[in-house]
Design an enzyme around this catalytic site. Structure first.
Site, PDB file in Angstrom:
ATOM      1  N   HIS A 265       0.776  -1.252  -0.184  1.00 37.85           N
ATOM      2  CA  HIS A 265       0.142  -0.099  -0.115  1.00 37.85           C
ATOM      3  C   HIS A 265       0.833   1.140   0.000  1.00 37.85           C
ATOM      4  CE1 HIS A 265      -3.418   2.304   1.250  1.00 37.85           C
ATOM      5  NE2 HIS A 265      -2.746   3.070   1.806  1.00 37.85           N
ATOM      6  N   GLU A 266       1.717   1.249   1.063  1.00 34.60           N
ATOM      7  CA  GLU A 266       2.588   2.493   0.899  1.00 34.60           C
ATOM      8  C   GLU A 266       3.603   2.714  -0.044  1.00 34.60           C
ATOM      9  OE1 GLU A 266       1.465   4.462   3.130  1.00 34.60           O
ATOM     10  OE2 GLU A 266       0.406   3.493   4.702  1.00 34.60           O
ATOM     11  N   HIS A 269       1.779   4.551  -2.782  1.00 36.17           N
ATOM     12  CA  HIS A 269       1.902   5.989  -2.457  1.00 36.17           C
ATOM     13  C   HIS A 269       3.287   6.544  -2.940  1.00 36.17           C
ATOM     14  CE1 HIS A 269      -1.669   6.709  -0.200  1.00 36.17           C
ATOM     15  NE2 HIS A 269      -1.719   5.927   0.547  1.00 36.17           N
ATOM     16  N   GLU A 295      -4.804   7.832  -2.740  1.00 35.01           N
ATOM     17  CA  GLU A 295      -5.145   6.466  -2.227  1.00 35.01           C
ATOM     18  C   GLU A 295      -5.528   5.628  -3.444  1.00 35.01           C
ATOM     19  OE1 GLU A 295      -4.737   5.967   0.767  1.00 35.01           O
ATOM     20  OE2 GLU A 295      -5.807   4.130   1.221  1.00 35.01           O
TER      21      GLU A 295
HETATM   22 ZN    ZN Z   1      -2.980   5.201   2.029  1.00 35.79          ZN
END
Ligand code: ZN
Length: 503
Positions: A265-266, A269, A295
């Site tokens: 997830h990160e 980003h 996101e």
């Molecule tokens: Zn996030």
């Protein structure tokens, strides 16, 4: 005009430098700083924030922006110059409304509240945190008063994270989601036993988790010379420049899920920030267009890539080799089902793809009530717990796993949560486009090949940074506004398949 433009650019570069130093301080605060550093750090961040704010909101920048307006309008809309003048103007108009003292007080209060929140969460003591939260909320009211009234006061807060988005729009989108997801989750609940995720629990040494996770995210684009991965309490991604990306994760020795999917997830980003065109460095355009779009990137890498069959076709044998005692006897299909198990749970960041949005709806609704004065903070834990029971059917055992679980309110971030659900929805809109544009995309995943997707995202979204508004960026990348259709279709097809539901 060019001289004036260069003057503007060099002033904005200085302000950008100050802001980025603030980001590094904040990264340090949340990864490295010993707890007793909190008080001085709050002052440091407030001072830095005030200096940057004062430099930016001065009359001289306003004058330059006025003088450059015709020049900007004479250039192609998507040129770097026109975009910088346009976006800086918008930022300046907005920042000018907020007094420097208020800005500094918000930063200082949030930094202190953040330290208290971390302690309160550890000891599950909402009473300890409540006065700090109250200060954050009071400051938000003062902040909202700086702006003309929108359709509703909450619009002001939302605009900081999702420029131009209205509360009414978000409410509608979340209602649409709720309408489709509640029956889907209920139907899955009837067949809860169809998926067993026991293999995800056991003993997973942190060092082995870290090594395995790095093996994955290096394939996504994490590179040692320009990225870091560090442990933290509440995972986040930050950066000091596109070539200095800081991502964080948290490890549970007894549960593999959070570090595995949280790191992907990160990384999503980080890839967005890493992909911003080098031409935009040291300008206010050098970051993602909005939190919703940001996101969409993290959720895409975490879920559409990281929880897919083709992905694990490639990585599962490596996972089996890393943790043979857990996975030697679990086949790839059983593992795929395990990581996609739908189950009402307490913690938002660990929630499955379907129930996740109910966690967001709960927070969005509570924030509305706080801002509309209907909910007193003293009643917040009870309101939280009642809604958890109502939406997810589970009892909250303590505030640490309830109202205190998220960092956002301690950091003064109200209006933020909805962008997570927007991101989920947008991720599927972009995914549909990417799959059409890149035939054989998932065959590549089976070979551990992800650069095609990364480059497509960079070309169509990342490189533009903040040149375009969220609406414009959506128009360019998916050809229209936010639409829950692709996301709901995706969840129904994927989870319906796993749970054997009739469509
Ligand atoms: Zn996030």
């Amino acid at each position: 005009m060019e001289a004036k433009y260069n003057e503007l650019r060099s002033r904005l570069a200085e302000i950008h430098d100050l802001n980025k130093v603030g980001w590094v301080l904040s990264w340090d605060q949340r990864t490295m700083m010993p707890p007793k550093g909190a008080k001085a750090r709050a002052e440091q961040m407030a001072t830095l924030g005030r200096v940057a704010h004062e430099k930016f909101t001065g009359d001289d920048i306003g004058r330059l922006l006025d003088e450059l307006r015709p020049y900007g309008e004479s250039l192609p809309y998507d040129s770097n110059e026109a975009s910088l003048i346009r976006v800086a103007r918008r930022d300046w108009d907005k920042a000018r409304r907020v007094p420097g003292d208020l800005r500094a007080e918000m930063t200082r209060t949030a930094a202190l509240a953040n330290a208290v929140w971390a302690e309160a969460r550890k000891t599950s003591n909402f009473g300890l945190f409540q006065p700090h939260l109250q200060k954050n909320v009071d400051l938000k009211f003062r902040y909202m008063e700086c702006f003309d009234e929108g359709d509703e006061p909450y619009d002001v807060l939302l605009d900081d994270y999702e420029q131009g988005m209205k509360t009414a729009q978000v409410r509608q989108v979340l209602e649409d989601l709720k309408r489709d997801l509640v029956p889907l989750i209920a139907a899955i609940g009837e067949r809860a036993d169809a998926v067993d995720n026991a293999c995800m629990y056991g003993h997973f040494p942190v060092e082995k988790q870290r090594a395995f996770v790095l093996g994955i995210i290096r394939r996504f684009g994490f590179a040692d010379e320009s990225w870091r991965l560090d442990p933290t309490v509440h995972p986040f991604a930050s950066n000091s420049s596109p070539s200095d990306i800081r991502i964080t994760t948290r490890y549970y020795e007894n549960y593999l899920g959070p570090a595995l999917f949280g790191s992907m997830h990160e990384t999503g980003h980080g890839l967005y920030e890493n992909g911003v065109s080098p031409d935009l460095e040291r300008t206010p355009l050098c970051r993602g267009a909005s939190l919703g779009l940001h996101e969409s990137q993290s959720r895409m890498w975490e879920n559409l890539v990281g929880r897919s069959r083709p992905f694990w076709q490639h990585f599962y044998p490596q996972l089996q080799a890393a943790f043979p005692e857990h996975f030697a006897k679990v086949d790839a299909e059983a593992f795929y089902r395990a990581i996609n198990k739908v189950e009402p749970s307490l913690i938002r960041v660990e929630a499955d793809e379907a129930t996740y949005n109910l966690h967001i709806i709960l927070r969005f609704e509570l924030e509305q009530e706080i801002i509309n004065g209907k909910l007193k903070l003293g009643d917040l834990p009870e309101a939280w717990n009642a809604r958890m029971k109502d939406y997810l059917g589970i009892a909250v055992p303590d505030d640490a796993r309830g109202v205190l679980q998220d960092i956002h309110w301690s950091a003064g971030s109200l209006g933020y949560f909805a962008t997570y659900s927007l991101g989920n929805i947008i991720s599927c809109q972009i995914w549909e486009k990417a799959r059409t544009a890149l035939p054989g995309l998932e065959d590549g995943f089976e070979q551990g090949e992800f650069m095609g997707l990364r480059e497509w995202l960079r070309e169509n979204l990342h490189r533009h940074g903040r040149k375009f508004t969220p609406t414009e960026a959506m128009e360019r990348v998916v050809g229209g506004p936010i639409d829950v259709g692709p996301y709901v279709r995706y969840l129904k097809a994927k989870l319906g398949g796993i749970y054997g539901l009739e469509n």
